[in-house]
Design an enzyme around this catalytic site. Structure first.
Site, mmCIF file in Angstrom:
data_model
loop_
_atom_site.group_PDB
_atom_site.id
_atom_site.type_symbol
_atom_site.label_atom_id
_atom_site.label_comp_id
_atom_site.label_asym_id
_atom_site.label_seq_id
_atom_site.Cartn_x
_atom_site.Cartn_y
_atom_site.Cartn_z
ATOM 1 N N HIS A 367 29.752 0.499 -12.160
ATOM 2 C CA HIS A 367 30.850 -1.368 -11.325
ATOM 3 C C HIS A 367 30.980 -1.022 -10.331
ATOM 4 O O HIS A 367 30.989 -1.701 -9.201
ATOM 5 C CB HIS A 367 31.256 -1.589 -12.724
ATOM 6 C CG HIS A 367 30.638 -1.009 -14.214
ATOM 7 N ND1 HIS A 367 31.891 -1.864 -14.915
ATOM 8 C CD2 HIS A 367 29.615 -1.693 -14.277
ATOM 9 C CE1 HIS A 367 30.932 -1.389 -15.901
ATOM 10 N NE2 HIS A 367 29.859 -1.763 -15.700
ATOM 11 N N ARG A 474 24.385 -13.017 -9.459
ATOM 12 C CA ARG A 474 23.646 -12.440 -10.921
ATOM 13 C C ARG A 474 25.396 -12.396 -11.118
ATOM 14 O O ARG A 474 26.412 -12.112 -11.433
ATOM 15 C CB ARG A 474 24.643 -10.445 -10.576
ATOM 16 C CG ARG A 474 23.130 -10.586 -10.074
ATOM 17 C CD ARG A 474 22.180 -9.200 -9.229
ATOM 18 N NE ARG A 474 20.744 -8.614 -9.824
ATOM 19 C CZ ARG A 474 20.397 -8.294 -7.995
ATOM 20 N NH1 ARG A 474 21.023 -8.210 -6.953
ATOM 21 N NH2 ARG A 474 19.266 -7.911 -7.919
ATOM 22 N N ARG A 510 21.910 -16.770 -12.337
ATOM 23 C CA ARG A 510 21.221 -16.110 -13.241
ATOM 24 C C ARG A 510 21.956 -16.434 -14.015
ATOM 25 O O ARG A 510 22.755 -15.666 -13.598
ATOM 26 C CB ARG A 510 20.662 -15.479 -12.562
ATOM 27 C CG ARG A 510 20.170 -14.820 -13.574
ATOM 28 C CD ARG A 510 19.292 -13.400 -12.878
ATOM 29 N NE ARG A 510 20.004 -12.538 -13.065
ATOM 30 C CZ ARG A 510 19.718 -11.450 -12.443
ATOM 31 N NH1 ARG A 510 18.815 -11.113 -11.934
ATOM 32 N NH2 ARG A 510 20.176 -10.595 -12.260
ATOM 33 N N ASN A 632 12.229 -5.780 -8.785
ATOM 34 C CA ASN A 632 12.489 -5.344 -9.133
ATOM 35 C C ASN A 632 12.181 -4.435 -10.294
ATOM 36 O O ASN A 632 11.702 -3.432 -10.810
ATOM 37 C CB ASN A 632 14.162 -4.607 -8.881
ATOM 38 C CG ASN A 632 14.555 -4.916 -8.116
ATOM 39 O OD1 ASN A 632 14.276 -5.157 -7.028
ATOM 40 N ND2 ASN A 632 16.119 -5.289 -7.709
ATOM 41 N N ASP A 633 12.144 -5.392 -11.067
ATOM 42 C CA ASP A 633 11.712 -5.052 -12.582
ATOM 43 C C ASP A 633 10.044 -4.806 -12.707
ATOM 44 O O ASP A 633 9.622 -4.813 -13.499
ATOM 45 C CB ASP A 633 12.239 -6.270 -13.360
ATOM 46 C CG ASP A 633 13.892 -5.244 -14.116
ATOM 47 O OD1 ASP A 633 14.260 -4.530 -14.474
ATOM 48 O OD2 ASP A 633 14.764 -6.190 -14.262
ATOM 49 N N CYS A 680 13.203 -12.538 -5.265
ATOM 50 C CA CYS A 680 14.620 -12.368 -5.551
ATOM 51 C C CYS A 680 14.968 -11.052 -5.325
ATOM 52 O O CYS A 680 16.404 -10.401 -5.861
ATOM 53 C CB CYS A 680 15.775 -13.340 -5.979
ATOM 54 S SG CYS A 680 15.612 -13.101 -8.213
HETATM 55 C C1 PEP Z 1 14.678 -7.755 -10.733
HETATM 56 O O1 PEP Z 1 14.543 -7.137 -11.080
HETATM 57 O O2 PEP Z 1 13.949 -7.914 -9.243
HETATM 58 C C2 PEP Z 1 16.189 -8.667 -9.265
HETATM 59 C C3 PEP Z 1 16.339 -9.000 -8.689
HETATM 60 O O3 PEP Z 1 17.257 -8.822 -10.829
HETATM 61 P P1 PEP Z 1 17.828 -7.457 -11.051
HETATM 62 O O4 PEP Z 1 18.313 -6.734 -10.006
HETATM 63 O O5 PEP Z 1 19.463 -8.116 -11.481
HETATM 64 O O6 PEP Z 1 17.509 -6.660 -12.443
HETATM 65 MG MG MG Z 2 16.021 -7.578 -12.908
#
Ligand code: PEP
Ligand code: MG
Length: 755
Positions: A367, A474, A510, A632-633, A680
């Site tokens: 965190h 977020r 989100r 990212n995911d 994003c």
């Molecule tokens: C992602 O997964 O690209 C994303 C923007 O969400 P987070 O990084 O918060 O998982």
């Molecule tokens: Mg994500």
């Protein structure tokens, strides 16, 4: 019986006299070794001090050849003295020369001494030197003698730390206290910061080491232990602490240590040798620290922190408050040094003076890392023993990019970093100049640039970057930095404040994306084999509708009179989206039924970050009001490569044919359904990746605030049409290359596009 040592009491009294005598530092050392040798009935007593080059220099001796002082040095690990320094453990031998590590130094004349007792000179668990006694006859040193020598070593440690011995070193050498250290940890927040160390929770300074009245010191220690136990019991019983789960376990472990008989007995024994209660706590903790720091077992190392906490509590009770800086009067260019730190603690410091953060703990997903990134403060974690190695006021450089820290750097290193920081500042200045320029490509294509945010503190970046809005807020960050689950009212207050700061610029909120690596400290932790593929984000939201409904209610209420945008994370199927939409619609209906004001308009979007959705694109683009790609995911799941695992996370390139085709299919299908789409994930904030995304047809991005400048500089120099042609051709004739990155780089160079 061990403990009440008449001899030790005499020794400490004599040591106090020597310490108080108005003599030079060398003379004081010379007298000390005579006193120690006499008291322990040893023929030799020698002090070795650790130098900057990690060797140990003989600083004073009684019994060995005096000419060897400041001449004899041992390398780290060399000889018995080197061994003690590297193990940080006492060593008692009745036949030293039979020991395999024995190293013969003719200049010292030590060949006639058979028995040997050496102890490390420790401070805060760090070795500062070695103290040795020797005897001609073969003899076994008693535990009490080892104890006495350790106590004396503690006094020496304070003497070395006070700096009085600095001038004594052999010409050209400096003692270890001041040596530059280059330490490698992990990146928590990017950026380079230069400044001077401020200890977050400074060591309690102990000035009174030797007891006047050992009996009274035992009483003081007992009283402090009782106070500490009471405080811990209260902490556990207090209502705001979760009563189940891991949190409770941690506190119970803490309580167990507070009652640990071995630890408490050790402290009592040390007090009985003639030290003050606070000096005894410090001594025992320093020994424990030195031992545990050499442990590789993470569980044991973790327990060291519990013991450190307890020792600090005891010291504070015994000595009073630590004499550190207060959070408001932070000096200019402060680098904060801490073992660990809660995110709220970081927010307490005056951010204008903070140049960096160094932690002993803290991984990239901690965190504190989130908050440091939000504040734009370079931060590095996992710097072992940082709080013992770094003294308040030391020059420190935090290289957040490389995950490295330079402690007391040499001038050339410092200059190199100053250059790096200057270069960065110059670039930032160029980006600032672009702030008022439009985000339009050279061939006239308009691009929307928004920022990602998650706390109220990073909303200031909207004005700083002149971004058109927040494309990803977020919401889980508020939950992650809180001590308890935020109430609906608290959530509403944050969302309201965010909308107020945005002043009409759009914010895409989100809903909670928790689970996986995003663990809430007050929520019961689920043991899952594969948390990234487990119960997280919308899955929790749909299974625990109260949580999601409460959040949606807070959002709808906060958004009264505004155009509201809400998006849902980790949607894997259209059906999941429809179920979530139903829930949101019910909340809207309830709001209307209650006669409350709601948002002027509400758009409900979907994060595209689970590959299954790629096979329902026409349907999801028809149903959702907008799409936002979490690269990212999406990339971690597409390539089955954990985004947090360095071994594999860089193994596959999103700029490969597979990655780019997946992204192309989304923008194409969204286009057909007239559904707005934004990127994003991190990919959208890296100039060369953004170049590729623009070439694929993306026109809207949301990124970290620091990326807005570099991306804008890139796109303003870009011919989007030409880039598209090239990329189409490459993707049409893919030759199995691992990545199109080299081709894209060459294209950027050819078009003079800064990436
Ligand atoms: C992602 O997964 O690209 C994303 C923007 O969400 P987070 O990084 O918060 O998982
Ligand atoms: Mg994500």
């Amino acid at each position: 019986m061990r403990g009440a040592l008449g001899g030790s009491g005499v020794l400490l009294r004599r040591l106090r006299e020597v310490m108080a005598a108005p003599v030079s530092p060398q003379e004081r050392l010379d007298r000390l070794v005579v006193v120690i040798a006499g008291n322990l009935v040893a023929e030799v007593c020698s002090v070795y001090v650790l130098r900057e080059d990690s060797s140990l220099e003989l600083y004073a001796t009684e019994g060995l050849n005096r000419e060897a002082v400041h001449l004899t040095t041992m390398r780290a690990g060399e000889g018995l003295v080197g061994l003690i320094a590297s193990d940080a453990e006492p060593l008692a031998l009745s036949d030293a020369q039979a020991h395999p590590a024995f190293s013969y130094r003719p200049e010292t004349g030590e060949e006639i001494y058979r028995s040997f007792l050496g102890v490390p000179i420790l401070r805060g668990g760090a070795v500062m030197g070695v103290l040795v006694v020797q005897n001609r006859a073969s003899r076994l040193y008693s535990e009490d003698e080892v104890e006495s020598l350790q106590t004396t070593a503690m006094i020496m440690a304070e003497m070395i730390a006070a700096g009085g011995l600095k001038a004594l070193s052999k010409p050209g050498a400096t003692i270890g206290l001041d040596r530059p250290i280059h330490s490698i940890g992990t990146t928590l927040a990017d950026g380079v910061g230069l400044g001077h160390a401020v200890l977050h929770e400074p060591r309690v300074a102990i000035t009174n080491l030797i007891a006047e009245d050992p009996g009274r010191e035992v009483q003081r220690l007992e009283a402090a232990i009782a106070t500490m136990r009471l405080a811990i019991d209260e902490l556990i019983e207090r209502g705001d602490v979760a009563h189940t789960g891991e949190h409770r376990d941690v506190l119970e472990t803490f309580r167990m240590f507070a009652h640990d008989q071995g630890w408490l007995r050790r402290m009592r024994e040390v007090v009985m040798t003639g030290l003050t209660a606070e000096a005894a706590v410090e001594r025992v903790q320093s020994d424990t620290r030195a031992k545990m720091l050499r442990q590789t077992d993470p569980y044991l190392r973790e327990r060291l922190h519990d013991l450190d906490d307890l020792a600090n509590r005891l010291l504070r009770t015994l000595v009073g408050k630590s004499n550190g800086v207060t959070r408001e009067d932070l000096p200019e260019n402060a680098i904060l040094i801490a073992r660990s730190m809660g995110p709220a603690a970081l927010l307490d410091y005056d951010r204008r003076h903070l140049r960096g953060v160094v932690l002993e703990e803290g991984g990239p997903t901690s965190h504190i890392a989130i908050v440091a990134r939000a504040l734009g403060i370079p931060a590095v974690g996992e710097i072992a023993n940082a709080t013992a190695l770094i003294q308040a006021g030391d020059a420190v450089i935090v290289d957040g990019q490389a995950g490295e820290v330079q402690i007391r750097p040499q001038p050339d290193v410092e200059n190199a970093y100053k250059d790096k920081a200057r270069l960065r500042a110059r670039k930032q200045e160029q980006y600032r100049k672009l702030k008022t320029q439009a985000a339009v490509t050279k061939d006239g294509v308009e691009i929307q640039l928004q920022i990602n945010a998650g706390l109220l503190v990073d909303m200031a970046n909207l004005d700083e970057t002149n971004a058109s809005g927040v494309g990803l807020f977020r919401t889980e960050l508020q939950f992650m930095v809180a001590q308890h689950m935020p109430t609906t009212a608290e959530q509403q207050a944050l969302y309201g404040a965010v909308l107020k700061v945005a002043n009409g610029r759009p914010i895409t909120f989100r809903t909670l994306d928790i689970g996986g690596d995003k663990v809430l400290p007050y929520m019961e932790r689920l043991e899952e084999e594969n948390p990234a593929l487990g119960w997280r984000a919308i899955r929790i939201g749909l299974d625990r509708p109260r949580l999601l409904r409460g959040q949606v209610r807070a959002l709808l209420r906060a958004g009264a009179g505004c155009d509201m945008k809400i998006m849902l994370p980790m949607i894997a199927t259209v059906n999941e989206f429809l179920r979530a939409r139903l829930l949101v619609r019910r909340e809207v209906a309830m709001l209307e039924r209650d006669g409350r004001h709601g948002p002027t308009s509400l758009k409900l979007g979907v994060m595209v970050e689970v590959p299954s959705l790629l096979f329902e694109l026409p349907e999801i683009a028809r149903e959702a009001d907008f799409l936002s790609i979490g690269t990212n995911d999406l990339m971690q799941f597409l390539f089955a490569a954990d985004r947090e695992n360095k071994r594999v996370s860089e193994r596959f390139d999103p700029l490969s044919a597979a990655g780019l085709r997946a992204l192309r299919s989304i923008v194409d299908e969204a286009g057909k359904a007239d559904c707005p789409v934004t990127v994003c994930g991190e990919m959208g904030g890296k100039p060369i990746e953004t170049l590729a995304l623009i070439a694929l047809g993306y026109r809207s991005f949301s990124m970290s605030a620091a990326s807005v400048g570099p991306v804008k500089a890139m796109l303003r120099a870009l011919d989007a049409g030409k880039a598209r042609q090239r990329l189409d051709a490459w993707l049409g004739s893919s030759d199995g290359a691992a990545s199109l990155r080299p081709l894209l780089s060459a294209l950027a160079t050819e078009m003079k596009v800064p990436v």
